[in-house]
Structures are given as C-alpha cells and as structure tokens.
Design a protein around this motif. Structure first.
Motif, PDB file in Angstrom:
ATOM      1  N   CYS A   1       0.827  -1.170  -0.072  1.00 48.10           N
ATOM      2  CA  CYS A   1       0.070   0.024  -0.019  1.00 48.10           C
ATOM      3  C   CYS A   1       0.790   1.356   0.045  1.00 48.10           C
ATOM      4  O   CYS A   1       1.758   1.531   0.723  1.00 48.10           O
ATOM      5  CB  CYS A   1      -0.798   0.018   1.205  1.00 48.10           C
ATOM      6  SG  CYS A   1      -1.858  -1.519   1.448  1.00 48.10           S
ATOM      7  N   GLU A   2       0.469   2.290  -0.892  1.00 51.92           N
ATOM      8  CA  GLU A   2       1.379   3.532  -0.847  1.00 51.92           C
ATOM      9  C   GLU A   2       1.096   4.197   0.574  1.00 51.92           C
ATOM     10  O   GLU A   2       1.970   4.935   1.041  1.00 51.92           O
ATOM     11  CB  GLU A   2       0.665   4.280  -2.074  1.00 51.92           C
ATOM     12  CG  GLU A   2       1.051   3.573  -3.363  1.00 51.92           C
ATOM     13  CD  GLU A   2       0.423   4.514  -4.429  1.00 51.92           C
ATOM     14  OE1 GLU A   2      -0.222   5.659  -4.232  1.00 51.92           O
ATOM     15  OE2 GLU A   2       0.546   4.103  -5.749  1.00 51.92           O
ATOM     16  N   GLN A   3      -0.093   4.179   1.114  1.00 52.21           N
ATOM     17  CA  GLN A   3      -0.434   4.433   2.412  1.00 52.21           C
ATOM     18  C   GLN A   3      -0.951   3.490   3.222  1.00 52.21           C
ATOM     19  O   GLN A   3      -1.702   2.798   2.514  1.00 52.21           O
ATOM     20  CB  GLN A   3      -1.142   5.791   2.362  1.00 52.21           C
ATOM     21  CG  GLN A   3      -0.624   7.061   1.438  1.00 52.21           C
ATOM     22  CD  GLN A   3       0.578   7.676   2.284  1.00 52.21           C
ATOM     23  OE1 GLN A   3       0.593   7.528   3.655  1.00 52.21           O
ATOM     24  NE2 GLN A   3       1.441   8.329   1.623  1.00 52.21           N
ATOM     25  N   PRO A   4      -0.649   3.261   4.776  1.00 47.28           N
ATOM     26  CA  PRO A   4      -1.756   2.410   5.247  1.00 47.28           C
ATOM     27  C   PRO A   4      -3.006   2.413   5.141  1.00 47.28           C
ATOM     28  O   PRO A   4      -3.751   3.502   4.952  1.00 47.28           O
ATOM     29  CB  PRO A   4      -1.310   2.872   6.747  1.00 47.28           C
ATOM     30  CG  PRO A   4      -0.176   3.617   6.666  1.00 47.28           C
ATOM     31  CD  PRO A   4       0.059   4.169   5.370  1.00 47.28           C
ATOM     32  N   ALA A   5      -3.536   1.319   4.921  1.00 49.04           N
ATOM     33  CA  ALA A   5      -4.996   1.157   4.732  1.00 49.04           C
ATOM     34  C   ALA A   5      -6.051   0.729   5.833  1.00 49.04           C
ATOM     35  O   ALA A   5      -5.365   1.124   7.031  1.00 49.04           O
ATOM     36  CB  ALA A   5      -5.277  -0.029   3.629  1.00 49.04           C
ATOM     37  N   LYS A   6      -7.075   0.167   5.679  1.00 46.57           N
ATOM     38  CA  LYS A   6      -7.830  -0.309   6.734  1.00 46.57           C
ATOM     39  C   LYS A   6      -7.116  -0.994   7.975  1.00 46.57           C
ATOM     40  O   LYS A   6      -6.386  -1.890   7.602  1.00 46.57           O
ATOM     41  CB  LYS A   6      -8.997  -1.123   6.209  1.00 46.57           C
ATOM     42  CG  LYS A   6      -9.980  -1.480   7.103  1.00 46.57           C
ATOM     43  CD  LYS A   6     -10.950  -2.323   6.561  1.00 46.57           C
ATOM     44  CE  LYS A   6     -12.204  -2.652   7.351  1.00 46.57           C
ATOM     45  NZ  LYS A   6     -13.302  -3.537   6.466  1.00 46.57           N
ATOM     46  N   SER A   7      -7.483  -0.653   9.107  1.00 42.59           N
ATOM     47  CA  SER A   7      -6.730  -1.112  10.333  1.00 42.59           C
ATOM     48  C   SER A   7      -5.324  -0.918  10.433  1.00 42.59           C
ATOM     49  O   SER A   7      -4.537  -1.708  10.955  1.00 42.59           O
ATOM     50  CB  SER A   7      -7.359  -2.512  10.398  1.00 42.59           C
ATOM     51  OG  SER A   7      -8.595  -2.648  10.519  1.00 42.59           O
ATOM     52  N   GLY A   8      -4.843  -0.018   9.606  1.00 43.48           N
ATOM     53  CA  GLY A   8      -3.110   0.106   9.730  1.00 43.48           C
ATOM     54  C   GLY A   8      -2.556  -0.814   8.683  1.00 43.48           C
ATOM     55  O   GLY A   8      -1.110  -1.147   8.858  1.00 43.48           O
ATOM     56  N   THR A   9      -3.454  -1.623   7.907  1.00 44.97           N
ATOM     57  CA  THR A   9      -2.703  -2.463   7.059  1.00 44.97           C
ATOM     58  C   THR A   9      -1.612  -1.772   5.827  1.00 44.97           C
ATOM     59  O   THR A   9      -1.831  -0.733   5.091  1.00 44.97           O
ATOM     60  CB  THR A   9      -3.627  -3.430   6.109  1.00 44.97           C
ATOM     61  OG1 THR A   9      -4.121  -4.092   7.185  1.00 44.97           O
ATOM     62  CG2 THR A   9      -2.945  -4.347   5.351  1.00 44.97           C
TER      63      THR A   9
ATOM     64  N   TYR B   1     -10.115  -2.896   0.437  1.00 48.92           N
ATOM     65  CA  TYR B   1      -9.519  -2.367   1.684  1.00 48.92           C
ATOM     66  C   TYR B   1      -8.990  -0.974   1.787  1.00 48.92           C
ATOM     67  O   TYR B   1      -8.574  -0.597   2.864  1.00 48.92           O
ATOM     68  CB  TYR B   1      -8.473  -3.227   2.064  1.00 48.92           C
ATOM     69  CG  TYR B   1      -9.049  -4.915   2.766  1.00 48.92           C
ATOM     70  CD1 TYR B   1      -9.470  -4.815   4.057  1.00 48.92           C
ATOM     71  CD2 TYR B   1      -8.801  -5.845   2.143  1.00 48.92           C
ATOM     72  CE1 TYR B   1      -9.998  -6.180   4.511  1.00 48.92           C
ATOM     73  CE2 TYR B   1      -9.337  -6.989   2.576  1.00 48.92           C
ATOM     74  CZ  TYR B   1      -9.820  -7.217   3.812  1.00 48.92           C
ATOM     75  OH  TYR B   1     -10.375  -8.302   4.296  1.00 48.92           O
ATOM     76  N   GLY B   2      -9.043  -0.338   0.458  1.00 45.69           N
ATOM     77  CA  GLY B   2      -8.490   1.022   0.450  1.00 45.69           C
ATOM     78  C   GLY B   2      -6.970   1.144   0.419  1.00 45.69           C
ATOM     79  O   GLY B   2      -6.467   2.134   0.983  1.00 45.69           O
ATOM     80  N   CYS B   3      -6.391   0.045  -0.377  1.00 44.05           N
ATOM     81  CA  CYS B   3      -5.034  -0.095  -0.329  1.00 44.05           C
ATOM     82  C   CYS B   3      -4.682   0.329  -1.777  1.00 44.05           C
ATOM     83  O   CYS B   3      -4.556  -0.589  -2.880  1.00 44.05           O
ATOM     84  CB  CYS B   3      -4.452  -1.551   0.058  1.00 44.05           C
ATOM     85  SG  CYS B   3      -2.660  -1.719  -0.412  1.00 44.05           S
ATOM     86  N   ARG B   4      -4.002   1.529  -2.034  1.00 41.74           N
ATOM     87  CA  ARG B   4      -3.653   2.050  -3.159  1.00 41.74           C
ATOM     88  C   ARG B   4      -2.374   1.245  -3.654  1.00 41.74           C
ATOM     89  O   ARG B   4      -1.301   1.488  -2.802  1.00 41.74           O
ATOM     90  CB  ARG B   4      -3.477   3.612  -3.129  1.00 41.74           C
ATOM     91  CG  ARG B   4      -4.931   4.321  -3.047  1.00 41.74           C
ATOM     92  CD  ARG B   4      -4.397   5.788  -3.173  1.00 41.74           C
ATOM     93  NE  ARG B   4      -4.023   6.014  -4.233  1.00 41.74           N
ATOM     94  CZ  ARG B   4      -3.460   7.520  -4.802  1.00 41.74           C
ATOM     95  NH1 ARG B   4      -3.703   8.416  -3.845  1.00 41.74           N
ATOM     96  NH2 ARG B   4      -2.870   7.597  -5.946  1.00 41.74           N
ATOM     97  N   THR B   5      -2.329   0.677  -4.681  1.00 40.29           N
ATOM     98  CA  THR B   5      -1.116  -0.094  -5.084  1.00 40.29           C
ATOM     99  C   THR B   5      -0.850  -0.243  -6.467  1.00 40.29           C
ATOM    100  O   THR B   5      -1.952   0.109  -7.379  1.00 40.29           O
ATOM    101  CB  THR B   5      -1.146  -1.578  -4.317  1.00 40.29           C
ATOM    102  OG1 THR B   5       0.163  -2.128  -4.537  1.00 40.29           O
ATOM    103  CG2 THR B   5      -2.253  -2.237  -5.238  1.00 40.29           C
ATOM    104  N   ARG B   6       0.189  -0.512  -7.020  1.00 43.18           N
ATOM    105  CA  ARG B   6       0.549  -0.630  -8.593  1.00 43.18           C
ATOM    106  C   ARG B   6       1.284  -2.163  -8.226  1.00 43.18           C
ATOM    107  O   ARG B   6       2.375  -2.250  -8.065  1.00 43.18           O
ATOM    108  CB  ARG B   6       1.239   0.259  -8.841  1.00 43.18           C
ATOM    109  CG  ARG B   6       0.799   1.656  -9.186  1.00 43.18           C
ATOM    110  CD  ARG B   6       1.602   2.519 -10.247  1.00 43.18           C
ATOM    111  NE  ARG B   6       0.828   3.859 -10.423  1.00 43.18           N
ATOM    112  CZ  ARG B   6       1.133   4.767 -11.141  1.00 43.18           C
ATOM    113  NH1 ARG B   6       2.495   4.779 -11.558  1.00 43.18           N
ATOM    114  NH2 ARG B   6       0.775   5.884 -11.215  1.00 43.18           N
ATOM    115  N   LEU B   7       0.641  -3.270  -9.032  1.00 42.02           N
ATOM    116  CA  LEU B   7       1.178  -4.609  -9.247  1.00 42.02           C
ATOM    117  C   LEU B   7       1.766  -4.586 -10.407  1.00 42.02           C
ATOM    118  O   LEU B   7       1.364  -4.335 -11.352  1.00 42.02           O
ATOM    119  CB  LEU B   7      -0.199  -5.522  -9.011  1.00 42.02           C
ATOM    120  CG  LEU B   7      -0.688  -5.444  -7.669  1.00 42.02           C
ATOM    121  CD1 LEU B   7      -1.741  -6.544  -7.655  1.00 42.02           C
ATOM    122  CD2 LEU B   7      -0.086  -5.715  -6.343  1.00 42.02           C
TER     123      LEU B   7
END
Length: 418
Positions: A184-192, A229-235
C-alpha cells in the motif's frame, strides 16, 4: 387360356422367415434403448450444467468476486460441482484480516459423494500476520521424507524453496500456490501496509498447467482486495514463464542461483564435512524471501563417517536412520522479516527482528536493507551440527555477508560462535 396372375403390389408382404423377424424385433428394441439412453444423457448433461452454474455462483459469493469462478472450476483437471470446504470453510467478507474462502470439489465414489480440496484463497495483512513465514526446525523430519535405509534420501526434496515471480516484487510461488503481495502506498484499513493474497490448489499431475491459472487468479484477487480495503497499489505484470519449483538437488559446483554463496565459500573453506549437494532458486532482486537447501549425498555421508572418531561416529550414526544431513539457509526482507517463526513442541517461537541468536535448531541474524530490518536464518539438524562444529559459524557468516553485499545491506549482526 388365362394369363397367370402376378402378385399384387399392394398386398401383404411375404413371410421372410423367423430369423429375419427376430432381427427386426431386436433392432426395434435397440432403437427404443437408444432413445432411453439418449434421454438419460440429456438429463445428465442438464444436471451437470446446473451443477456448474450453481458452483460458479457459489464461488463468486464465497470469495466475494475476487476469484474468477470459471478459472477455479478448471483447476485440477476440471470440476463439475464445488461446495464450501476445507478446515476453515469461511467466506470473504472484507471485515477483518486475515480473510479467505475455501472450496472443495464433489466426486462420486462407490455411489457416495466425496469431497476433495479444490481451491483456497487467503488474505493476510502486514503488520498483523505474525506467522507469515515458518522456517525449518530439525525436530521435524525436515525437507526430506525418505529415510536413509530406503535409498538416496537427499536426491530430491518434498519442500522446495519458494520461487520469485519475476524479480520478486510481485510475490512468489511454491508447488501448489501462488502468492501476490500488494504494498500500500499509504496504510489502509486497520493500519494494513501490505496485503498478501495466496491462491492455492492441491498438488496433482496438472500442477504445471494450473500454475499460470493460479497466478492470474492471485493477481486479480490482490487487485480486488486492495481496492476493497482501500490499499492504493501498483502491481507488476506477471512473468511470461513460471518454471517449476526446484526439487532436485545437484552438485554444488559453480552456481549462480541462491546457493551461489556456498560455491564461493567452498573455494577457501575446508570442505570435507560440508554438504556436497545443493538446490537453489533464481535470484530476485526484490524477492521477499530467498532460500538455499544444502545436503550430503550418501557417498559424502560415508566419507565423513570415516573421518570421525569412534565416539563421534556412535553419537551421530543412529540419527541417520531418521534424517539425512542437511542445512537450509533463508533470508527474509522488508516487513516480512517481522513475521518469521520457528516451529516448536508447544507452538511457534518467533524470531525477534533485529536480534541474533538461536531458536531451536535455527540460527538467526539480522541486517538493515533499504532502511528495513532483514532476517537471515540457517537451520541444521542437531547431530549434523555436531559434525560441522566450528565450520557452522563460518558457513553462516559467509552466507550472511554474501546476502548483505548482494542486496546492499548494512549493520550485520550475527549470533556468537557456539
């Protein structure tokens, strides 16, 4: 005179004989039977179609749309009917991490429906996953399942090290699973901060064909889960090829894989008691895990036994009936280094990040790579450890230094010599 009468063309057919009549009757029965069988075939095809439709709907619901239901049904040679299954028959709800879904195929055997594992999708998150990596401990059988008395025990392993997906930035895979990591570019849900998504199907003869399918499922699921989960990412993209995991051990020789460090060490080390076989994996510059399996061949074992004193030989020879001599090194990078455990008699024992020492039969050290703590380990059975003696410390140091130099790591901390 009257002309003889010709037989009437509209009259009854002449009797063609009893055998011909029997044959006609048989053909009629065959035709009726064919119609009946055809009817049953149509009914069976319809029911199979209904089973598949219901199964695809179940997969979509159980895995919350993360897994392609048609791809899941094609795994392991194809299934017509699946149900919720596995030890934890949960479904994905996106409420908590870990999360996942497990499905079993239904097969008729001896007139009864029996279930077999078909597919499992698991979602874990960092920093919550405390047992993400379980490194070897020699109180178990270890990476080999063949006893010395049954032949060449170290020719192949049933527990190969994980292979990187490309350079390892996307994830890795084993014999029956593919794992994709969404950072995740920034921590997502529950600090993931990272999502670890694993797609698994049982090991069968279809493994080579299933691996690309599992990889596509895992990557698609990771994208879907990251969005939920609101995790911005690039795979990264999947690699074009997924070679099978390395199960065969070969000569140590000159190696360029993850066992290359051992080849280099042998140029200056006394090698009489050191392993003479190795199984390494391709090096991935961004891999979250690297492993190298070393072992002694039967010929090497006999050679070492002749070097030992009578007391030393009596101390170790009994253990060879249960486990050959082996040594496995592994390195864990990034956040994953904080989720390494060693199996123990009463549960997993954690390897403390940033520390060095020994847990069970596992040596561990630490270093700093790209600003994060990394963990290096070496597992060796107790009896082989006594054979190696002080050579083990030099071996572990050579391994750790090679990893540090290759990955650009600093602040190497190693356990004290024992």
């Amino acid at each position: 005179m009257f002309e003889p009468l010709e037989p009437s063309r509209g009259g009854p057919l002449p009797d063609r004989g009893r055998l011909r009549n029997v044959a006609n009757a048989a053909l009629l029965l065959v035709g009726i039977g064919g119609l009946a069988l055809g009817g049953w075939a149509l009914l069976d095809a319809y029911e199979t179609h209904q089973d598949r439709e219901a199964s695809r709907a179940l997969i979509t619901k159980a895995c919350a749309g993360l897994a392609d239901p048609r791809a899941v049904m094609e795994l392991d040679g194809g299934a017509d009917r699946v149900v919720l299954g596995g030890r934890d028959a949960g479904t994905v709800d996106f409420e908590t991490i870990p999360d996942g879904c497990a499905l079993s195929r239904v097969v008729e055997r001896d007139g009864k429906d029996r279930t077999y594992s078909q597919f499992t999708l698991s979602l874990k998150g960092l920093p919550q996953a405390r047992d993400l990596h379980v490194t070897d401990d020699a109180w178990r059988t270890g990476p080999f399942r063949t006893h010395r008395s049954q032949g060449d025990a170290t020719a192949r392993t049933e527990e190969p090290d994980r292979m990187p997906l490309g350079d390892g930035a996307l994830g890795d895979y084993g014999p029956d699973d593919v794992t994709v990591v969404a950072r995740c570019e920034q921590p997502a849900k529950s600090g993931t901060t990272s999502l670890i998504v694993t797609a698994r199907s049982p090991i069968t003869a279809h493994g080579a064909a299933d691996r690309p399918v599992l990889a596509r499922i895992a990557r698609r699921a990771a994208e879907g889960a990251a969005e939920k989960y609101g995790c911005r990412t690039r795979l990264p993209a999947l690699p074009a090829e997924l070679p099978p995991p390395v199960t065969a051990l070969g000569p140590v020789g000159e190696r360029t894989d993850s066992c290359g460090w051992f080849s280099a060490h042998l140029r200056t080390a006394e090698r009489d008691r050191l392993p003479d076989r190795a199984a390494g994996v391709p090096l991935g510059g961004s891999a979250r895990e690297e492993g190298c399996l070393l072992a002694m061949s039967p010929e090497g074992t006999e050679r070492v036994l002749r070097l030992l004193t009578t007391a030393e030989r009596e101390d170790v020879i009994g253990s060879l009936r249960y486990s050959p001599w082996w040594l496995r090194t592994r390195a864990y990078f990034g956040e994953d280094a904080a989720a390494v455990v060693v199996p123990g008699l009463h549960g997993p024992d954690p390897v403390i990040p940033g520390k060095a020492g020994r847990v069970g039969d596992v040596l561990h050290g630490s270093m700093t790579c790209q600003g994060r703590t990394a963990t290096v380990t070496a597992a060796v059975p107790y009896r082989y450890k006594s054979v190696l003696g002080p050579r083990l410390g030099a071996l572990f140091k050579a391994y750790a230094q090679d990893v540090a130099a290759r990955r650009g790591c600093t602040d190497l901390v190693l356990p004290p010599s024992e």
